[in-house]
Design a protein around this motif. Sequence first.
Motif, PDB file in Angstrom:
ATOM      1  N   LEU A   1      -6.520  -7.471 -12.096  1.00 11.57           N
ATOM      2  CA  LEU A   1      -7.149  -6.203 -12.475  1.00 11.57           C
ATOM      3  C   LEU A   1      -6.117  -5.087 -12.589  1.00 11.57           C
ATOM      4  N   GLN A   2      -5.178  -5.077 -11.678  1.00 13.30           N
ATOM      5  CA  GLN A   2      -4.127  -4.059 -11.723  1.00 13.30           C
ATOM      6  C   GLN A   2      -3.305  -4.201 -12.994  1.00 13.30           C
ATOM      7  N   GLU A   3      -3.015  -5.423 -13.397  1.00 13.96           N
ATOM      8  CA  GLU A   3      -2.270  -5.642 -14.635  1.00 13.96           C
ATOM      9  C   GLU A   3      -3.072  -5.161 -15.838  1.00 13.96           C
ATOM     10  N   LEU A   4      -4.393  -5.435 -15.833  1.00 12.61           N
ATOM     11  CA  LEU A   4      -5.253  -4.974 -16.915  1.00 12.61           C
ATOM     12  C   LEU A   4      -5.284  -3.451 -16.978  1.00 12.61           C
ATOM     13  N   ALA A   5      -5.385  -2.822 -15.814  1.00 16.66           N
ATOM     14  CA  ALA A   5      -5.433  -1.362 -15.760  1.00 16.66           C
ATOM     15  C   ALA A   5      -4.108  -0.751 -16.215  1.00 16.66           C
ATOM     16  N   GLU A   6      -3.000  -1.363 -15.832  1.00  9.77           N
ATOM     17  CA  GLU A   6      -1.691  -0.856 -16.245  1.00  9.77           C
ATOM     18  C   GLU A   6      -1.526  -0.915 -17.762  1.00  9.77           C
ATOM     19  N   LYS A   7      -2.044  -1.972 -18.378  1.00 12.32           N
ATOM     20  CA  LYS A   7      -1.986  -2.071 -19.842  1.00 12.32           C
ATOM     21  C   LYS A   7      -2.843  -0.978 -20.489  1.00 12.32           C
TER      22      LYS A   7
ATOM     23  N   VAL B   1      -3.572   1.910 -19.192  1.00 13.20           N
ATOM     24  CA  VAL B   1      -2.862   3.177 -18.973  1.00 13.20           C
ATOM     25  C   VAL B   1      -1.775   3.355 -20.037  1.00 13.20           C
ATOM     26  N   ALA B   2      -1.025   2.288 -20.291  1.00 20.97           N
ATOM     27  CA  ALA B   2       0.035   2.353 -21.303  1.00 20.97           C
ATOM     28  C   ALA B   2      -0.551   2.642 -22.682  1.00 20.97           C
ATOM     29  N   ASP B   3      -1.690   2.010 -23.000  1.00 24.10           N
ATOM     30  CA  ASP B   3      -2.342   2.254 -24.292  1.00 24.10           C
ATOM     31  C   ASP B   3      -2.814   3.699 -24.398  1.00 24.10           C
ATOM     32  N   ALA B   4      -3.348   4.235 -23.303  1.00 22.73           N
ATOM     33  CA  ALA B   4      -3.831   5.616 -23.317  1.00 22.73           C
ATOM     34  C   ALA B   4      -2.672   6.591 -23.528  1.00 22.73           C
ATOM     35  N   LYS B   5      -1.547   6.305 -22.905  1.00 22.22           N
ATOM     36  CA  LYS B   5      -0.387   7.179 -23.048  1.00 22.22           C
ATOM     37  C   LYS B   5       0.212   7.101 -24.446  1.00 22.22           C
TER      38      LYS B   5
ATOM     39  N   VAL C   1      -5.287   2.627 -10.007  1.00 27.88           N
ATOM     40  CA  VAL C   1      -4.104   2.490 -10.862  1.00 27.88           C
ATOM     41  C   VAL C   1      -3.943   3.716 -11.752  1.00 27.88           C
ATOM     42  N   ALA C   2      -5.043   4.182 -12.348  1.00 25.03           N
ATOM     43  CA  ALA C   2      -4.977   5.361 -13.215  1.00 25.03           C
ATOM     44  C   ALA C   2      -4.499   6.585 -12.431  1.00 25.03           C
ATOM     45  N   LYS C   3      -5.008   6.730 -11.229  1.00 23.70           N
ATOM     46  CA  LYS C   3      -4.605   7.864 -10.389  1.00 23.70           C
ATOM     47  C   LYS C   3      -3.126   7.784 -10.037  1.00 23.70           C
ATOM     48  N   ARG C   4      -2.666   6.586  -9.728  1.00 20.40           N
ATOM     49  CA  ARG C   4      -1.258   6.383  -9.386  1.00 20.40           C
ATOM     50  C   ARG C   4      -0.345   6.740 -10.552  1.00 20.40           C
ATOM     51  N   GLU C   5      -0.828   6.485 -11.782  1.00 22.52           N
ATOM     52  CA  GLU C   5      -0.038   6.756 -12.980  1.00 22.52           C
ATOM     53  C   GLU C   5      -0.237   8.180 -13.499  1.00 22.52           C
TER      54      GLU C   5
ATOM     55  N   VAL D   1     -15.073   1.591 -16.887  1.00 25.00           N
ATOM     56  CA  VAL D   1     -14.130   2.685 -16.657  1.00 25.00           C
ATOM     57  C   VAL D   1     -13.499   3.094 -17.990  1.00 25.00           C
ATOM     58  N   VAL D   2     -13.338   4.395 -18.167  1.00 24.01           N
ATOM     59  CA  VAL D   2     -12.623   4.938 -19.319  1.00 24.01           C
ATOM     60  C   VAL D   2     -11.401   5.675 -18.793  1.00 24.01           C
ATOM     61  N   ILE D   3     -10.239   5.325 -19.296  1.00 28.32           N
ATOM     62  CA  ILE D   3      -8.983   5.973 -18.899  1.00 28.32           C
ATOM     63  C   ILE D   3      -8.590   6.963 -19.978  1.00 28.32           C
ATOM     64  N   TYR D   4      -8.347   8.199 -19.573  1.00 22.96           N
ATOM     65  CA  TYR D   4      -8.032   9.273 -20.510  1.00 22.96           C
ATOM     66  C   TYR D   4      -6.544   9.599 -20.484  1.00 22.96           C
TER      67      TYR D   4
END
Length: 280
Positions: free
Chosen positions: A221-227, A229-233, A255-259, A274-277
């Motif tokens: 899940l952390q790997e999925l969230a990190e990807k 996050v990278a896409d959002a950035k 993960v989003a908060k950490r990044e 979850v939606v990452i902005y």
Amino acid sequence: MTENTTAPVADDPSDPAADAGSAPEAVETERETVGAETVESGAAEEGRIEAPAEGGTVDSAAVEVDGESSERLADEEKAAEQLAEAAAEASDAGDDTGSDDASSDGASSDGASDDDDAHAAESAEDRLARLEEEGDIAADYLEELLDIADLDGDIDIDVDGDRASVEIRGAGRLEKLNAPKGELMDALQELARLAVQTRTGNRSRLMLDIGSFRAEHRTSLQELAEKAVADAKSGNQPVPLRPMNPFERKVVHDVAKREGLRSESDGDGKNRHVVIYPAS
């Protein structure tokens, strides 16, 4: 000398004497036939006897043992499936509590704030005692469920931060039923929480794991969230993820908060995700 010849006389159907001589033999033959058919059909229904090859024989002892093993296996699978169905119903009823990702969403479910206020005034010793009690209640409840379903498993109790933590280990059949998404684990966790709430009167944020599934699943899940996050950035666009359970959403929020990005949960029930902005 006159030869006396008498033609044989056919048996008179109405003659009781004629029936008396042939009936027993006919009845015995019929009984033997019916009896054989009954035995064969009964064995076939039980699935214990297969017709041997021509000239072969059936090992009745081996057949009986195989039959008992198959029946026991079927009973265990049926019990486990019933347990999963019952747990899933309870999970559906409590799926929208949002207790696991409440802190990340900035909102809590009905009644959660009152419990949090009460727990905030606890001393460290009182909090530890309360969480240990939650773990004991949940462990007793889960152990009873495993006994009812005739499933093996050892239960470990621990305290992880501000939550009671319970893990079922050595439950091979339960682990198979829980794979690949952990839905059974989530459902049993909801049942355990309800058992704790029934005993204590307070909502529980207890976490359940089955065979380290949650720990292993956290990494993916952390790997999925990190990807995401990278896409959002890189794309400067919100990135919605697939529907997730509260535990999964909490991992993504962390993960989003950490990044340094903002994340929110959107949708209802089983469609909640979850939606990452991107950074504003």
